[in-house]
Write a protein that holds these residues in place. Structure first.
Motif, PDB file in Angstrom:
ATOM      1  N   ALA A   1      10.696  45.576 -29.999  1.00 15.85           N
ATOM      2  CA  ALA A   1       9.292  45.971 -29.351  1.00 15.85           C
ATOM      3  C   ALA A   1       9.528  45.561 -27.686  1.00 15.85           C
ATOM      4  CB  ALA A   1       8.219  45.679 -29.756  1.00 15.85           C
ATOM      5  N   ALA A   2       9.859  44.321 -27.429  1.00 13.71           N
ATOM      6  CA  ALA A   2      10.077  43.627 -26.348  1.00 13.71           C
ATOM      7  C   ALA A   2      11.159  44.498 -25.426  1.00 13.71           C
ATOM      8  CB  ALA A   2      10.443  42.206 -26.234  1.00 13.71           C
ATOM      9  N   LEU A   3      12.361  45.018 -26.172  1.00 12.50           N
ATOM     10  CA  LEU A   3      13.412  45.385 -25.509  1.00 12.50           C
ATOM     11  C   LEU A   3      12.789  47.027 -24.993  1.00 12.50           C
ATOM     12  CD1 LEU A   3      16.359  45.795 -24.825  1.00 12.50           C
ATOM     13  CD2 LEU A   3      16.782  46.746 -27.379  1.00 12.50           C
ATOM     14  N   ARG A   4      12.029  47.603 -25.950  1.00 15.15           N
ATOM     15  CA  ARG A   4      11.280  48.949 -25.561  1.00 15.15           C
ATOM     16  C   ARG A   4      10.554  48.839 -24.225  1.00 15.15           C
ATOM     17  NH1 ARG A   4       7.390  52.475 -24.594  1.00 15.15           N
ATOM     18  NH2 ARG A   4       6.173  50.584 -24.287  1.00 15.15           N
ATOM     19  N   ASP A   5       9.974  47.596 -24.251  1.00 16.67           N
ATOM     20  CA  ASP A   5       8.767  47.368 -22.962  1.00 16.67           C
ATOM     21  C   ASP A   5       9.727  47.184 -21.762  1.00 16.67           C
ATOM     22  OD1 ASP A   5       6.748  47.793 -24.837  1.00 16.67           O
ATOM     23  OD2 ASP A   5       6.370  45.767 -24.999  1.00 16.67           O
ATOM     24  N   ALA A   6      10.839  46.236 -21.814  1.00 19.25           N
ATOM     25  CA  ALA A   6      11.711  46.212 -20.631  1.00 19.25           C
ATOM     26  C   ALA A   6      12.402  47.435 -20.381  1.00 19.25           C
ATOM     27  CB  ALA A   6      12.616  45.108 -21.265  1.00 19.25           C
ATOM     28  N   LEU A   7      12.868  48.322 -21.313  1.00 21.48           N
ATOM     29  CA  LEU A   7      13.502  49.685 -20.845  1.00 21.48           C
ATOM     30  C   LEU A   7      12.460  50.273 -19.958  1.00 21.48           C
ATOM     31  CD1 LEU A   7      15.307  50.487 -23.942  1.00 21.48           C
ATOM     32  CD2 LEU A   7      16.563  49.804 -21.659  1.00 21.48           C
ATOM     33  N   GLU A   8      11.110  50.250 -20.447  1.00 19.66           N
ATOM     34  CA  GLU A   8       9.963  51.408 -19.587  1.00 19.66           C
ATOM     35  C   GLU A   8       9.816  50.590 -18.557  1.00 19.66           C
ATOM     36  OE1 GLU A   8       6.689  52.893 -22.295  1.00 19.66           O
ATOM     37  OE2 GLU A   8       5.701  51.348 -21.123  1.00 19.66           O
ATOM     38  N   ASN A   9      10.168  49.144 -18.036  1.00 17.31           N
ATOM     39  CA  ASN A   9       9.869  48.533 -16.809  1.00 17.31           C
ATOM     40  C   ASN A   9      11.075  48.612 -15.883  1.00 17.31           C
ATOM     41  OD1 ASN A   9       6.917  47.805 -16.787  1.00 17.31           O
ATOM     42  ND2 ASN A   9       7.183  47.307 -18.833  1.00 17.31           N
TER      43      ASN A   9
ATOM     44  N   LEU B   1      20.674  48.902 -21.255  1.00 17.25           N
ATOM     45  CA  LEU B   1      20.318  47.992 -22.167  1.00 17.25           C
ATOM     46  C   LEU B   1      20.771  46.524 -21.812  1.00 17.25           C
ATOM     47  CD1 LEU B   1      21.789  49.959 -25.138  1.00 17.25           C
ATOM     48  CD2 LEU B   1      19.281  48.772 -24.879  1.00 17.25           C
ATOM     49  N   GLN B   2      21.805  46.455 -20.883  1.00 20.07           N
ATOM     50  CA  GLN B   2      22.451  45.148 -20.192  1.00 20.07           C
ATOM     51  C   GLN B   2      21.369  44.655 -19.567  1.00 20.07           C
ATOM     52  OE1 GLN B   2      25.559  45.002 -17.539  1.00 20.07           O
ATOM     53  NE2 GLN B   2      26.315  43.515 -18.549  1.00 20.07           N
ATOM     54  N   GLN B   3      20.571  45.144 -18.816  1.00 20.79           N
ATOM     55  CA  GLN B   3      19.497  44.556 -17.871  1.00 20.79           C
ATOM     56  C   GLN B   3      18.361  44.276 -18.716  1.00 20.79           C
ATOM     57  OE1 GLN B   3      18.471  46.149 -13.562  1.00 20.79           O
ATOM     58  NE2 GLN B   3      16.533  46.792 -14.799  1.00 20.79           N
ATOM     59  N   ALA B   4      17.970  45.060 -19.862  1.00 19.40           N
ATOM     60  CA  ALA B   4      16.393  44.875 -20.393  1.00 19.40           C
ATOM     61  C   ALA B   4      16.832  43.858 -21.455  1.00 19.40           C
ATOM     62  CB  ALA B   4      16.300  45.974 -21.211  1.00 19.40           C
ATOM     63  N   ILE B   5      17.886  43.671 -22.119  1.00 20.12           N
ATOM     64  CA  ILE B   5      18.269  42.655 -23.189  1.00 20.12           C
ATOM     65  C   ILE B   5      17.694  41.230 -22.861  1.00 20.12           C
ATOM     66  CG2 ILE B   5      19.910  41.279 -24.744  1.00 20.12           C
ATOM     67  CD1 ILE B   5      21.218  44.172 -24.946  1.00 20.12           C
ATOM     68  N   PRO B   6      18.066  40.539 -21.789  1.00 15.71           N
ATOM     69  CA  PRO B   6      17.767  39.089 -21.543  1.00 15.71           C
ATOM     70  C   PRO B   6      16.182  38.965 -21.258  1.00 15.71           C
ATOM     71  CG  PRO B   6      19.766  39.690 -20.006  1.00 15.71           C
ATOM     72  CD  PRO B   6      19.115  41.295 -20.670  1.00 15.71           C
ATOM     73  N   THR B   7      15.608  40.133 -20.883  1.00  9.97           N
ATOM     74  CA  THR B   7      14.167  39.926 -20.516  1.00  9.97           C
ATOM     75  C   THR B   7      13.278  39.956 -22.051  1.00  9.97           C
ATOM     76  OG1 THR B   7      13.898  41.186 -18.583  1.00  9.97           O
ATOM     77  CG2 THR B   7      12.138  41.166 -19.837  1.00  9.97           C
ATOM     78  N   ALA B   8      13.988  40.828 -22.904  1.00  7.98           N
ATOM     79  CA  ALA B   8      13.511  41.054 -24.287  1.00  7.98           C
ATOM     80  C   ALA B   8      13.488  39.636 -25.354  1.00  7.98           C
ATOM     81  CB  ALA B   8      14.122  42.511 -25.164  1.00  7.98           C
ATOM     82  N   ALA B   9      14.597  39.143 -24.872  1.00  5.60           N
ATOM     83  CA  ALA B   9      15.024  37.903 -25.647  1.00  5.60           C
ATOM     84  C   ALA B   9      14.080  36.820 -25.443  1.00  5.60           C
ATOM     85  CB  ALA B   9      16.616  37.532 -25.394  1.00  5.60           C
ATOM     86  N   LYS B  10      13.473  36.661 -24.505  1.00  3.40           N
ATOM     87  CA  LYS B  10      12.233  35.668 -23.903  1.00  3.40           C
ATOM     88  C   LYS B  10      10.967  35.951 -24.978  1.00  3.40           C
ATOM     89  CE  LYS B  10      13.502  35.683 -19.074  1.00  3.40           C
ATOM     90  NZ  LYS B  10      12.984  35.985 -17.745  1.00  3.40           N
ATOM     91  N   LYS B  11      11.033  37.089 -25.566  1.00  2.00           N
ATOM     92  CA  LYS B  11       9.717  37.405 -26.256  1.00  2.00           C
ATOM     93  C   LYS B  11      10.043  37.407 -27.809  1.00  2.00           C
ATOM     94  CE  LYS B  11       7.212  39.686 -22.658  1.00  2.00           C
ATOM     95  NZ  LYS B  11       6.711  40.868 -22.248  1.00  2.00           N
ATOM     96  N   GLY B  12      11.381  37.576 -28.191  1.00  2.61           N
ATOM     97  CA  GLY B  12      11.717  37.630 -29.657  1.00  2.61           C
ATOM     98  C   GLY B  12      13.286  37.428 -29.792  1.00  2.61           C
TER      99      GLY B  12
END
Length: 382
Positions: A334-342, A314-325
């Motif tokens: 939804a962006a957090l889910r996508d970031a985790l999947e990648n 989660l720590q790695q995925a959150i900043p990426t998701a925060a760019k989209k929502g």
């Protein structure tokens, strides 16, 4: 004077408005820190204070709840986290049946769920609901392949198979049966038992009557011990195998000399001093164990590490998701889910994660070691 005061106030307000606001991420955690699954849930609950409190510039708050090992209460607590606390992700629950029972609620709410459970059934086969779930333990097939390869090398031809009667055991039944058939290993006895059983004599007598070369027990936590100690007391002399579900100190403490020689495939955390320093997970695992020991005075079971790795993901995925929502919104989740999947090449305590749309566990062979019990301790199988 009044005019100047108003101007000054306006300037002050503008300065406040220009100051970056550090949004807070809320993460729900559901563990079985009481009840029959508590040997799994306690180290998981204890790990929550060790999880990252920041991801980039965002602060993370954890709301930790206990489901008392009750799948029905797991549903209640997950619903509470979603509706009352408005969490952006959920870590848990601890037990396989508990996790299976809450997937639909997390998916319906669009909240990513990181499941620290044994059964691969939480992510396989992939469905529209399971695409919201990520698993922080090794999938059954990765562990089973290591065990079967070891059986083949040591000329095991017949196996007695004993599994817990829940989703963990069901998936192991499927995976191991297929692998055994492919490798010309015959399952000569196939027995089930309940997590809460206090006797498995009837099942083990059937296994004894079949006289297999080896016995594989597929269960999580304390439930791993009873079948093996019962077989020992009945005089079974063949090889004993366990899954990563037995990877906890209580297996050694409860089993004592009756589990000597057991072979399992599990996390490198069990044998960390023997792992070469170049292994990417050794430092992460060492840091986690040291922090846990400092706080609690004991070494954590690998089940706690499953929650710790969820925090790293989660720590790695959150900043990426925060760019989209914005945190707290459907868009962010939804962006957090996508970031985790990648997730790519994220080093955790037990291996390296590489997620994809088809693989929501992400472990490869770096996520397992063949281990045996020698002189009452875990040691690498040579």
């Amino acid at each position: 004077m009044l005019h100047k005061s108003l101007i000054a106030a306006a300037v002050a307000l503008a300065a406040v408005a220009a100051t970056p606001v550090h949004a807070q991420i809320k993460i729900g955690v559901v563990t079985s820190s009481t009840g029959p699954v508590s040997l799994v849930g306690i180290p998981q609950k204890n790990t929550v204070p060790l999880l990252p409190t920041k991801a980039g510039d965002l602060k993370i708050e954890y709301i930790s709840l206990d489901d008392a090992s009750d799948p029905t209460k797991s549903v209640t607590e997950v619903k509470k986290l979603i509706s009352e606390y408005n969490v952006d992700a959920i870590i848990g629950p601890s037990g396989s049946p508990n996790a299976m029972g809450v997937i639909s609620f997390a998916a319906e709410a669009g909240v990513p769920m990181l499941a620290p459970v044994g059964t691969a059934a939480v992510v396989l086969p992939m469905t529209e609901q399971k695409k919201w779930v990520f698993k922080t333990t090794q999938n059954d097939d990765l562990i089973a392949k290591a065990l079967v390869e070891q059986m083949v090398r040591t000329k095991v031809k017949t196996v007695g198979f004993m599994t817990i009667n829940d989703p963990f055991g069901e998936n192991w039944g499927k995976v191991f049966t297929e692998l055994a058939a492919k490798n010309n290993i015959k399952i000569v006895a196939n027995e089930r038992y309940q997590r809460t059983d206090t006797s498995v004599t009837a099942q083990t007598l059937k296994i004894m009557a079949a006289n297999p070369d080896a016995v594989l027990v597929a269960a999580p936590g304390a439930a791993t011990v009873l079948p093996q100690t019962t077989l020992f007391d009945q005089g079974y002399k063949g090889k004993m195998y366990q899954t990563h579900g037995a990877a906890l100190p209580a297996f050694l403490q409860l089993g004592k000399n009756k589990v000597e020689g057991t072979i399992l495939a599990a996390s490198l955390m069990l044998v960390l001093p023997e792992i070469f320093d170049g292994n990417p997970s050794k430092k992460v695992a060492t840091d986690y164990i040291d922090a846990y020991k400092k706080m609690y005075g004991s070494v954590p079971a690998t089940f706690g590490a499953n929650v710790y790795d969820a925090g790293l993901l989660l720590q790695q995925a959150i900043p990426t998701a925060a760019k989209k929502g914005k945190p707290g919104t459907k868009e962010f989740r939804a962006a957090l889910r996508d970031a985790l999947e990648n997730t790519k090449e994220l080093v955790g305590t037990q291996g390296v994660y590489n997620m994809s749309a088809a693989d929501h566990s992400g472990f490869d062979e770096r996520g397992r070691e063949l281990i045996t019990v020698k002189n009452g301790n875990w040691t690498l199988l040579k």
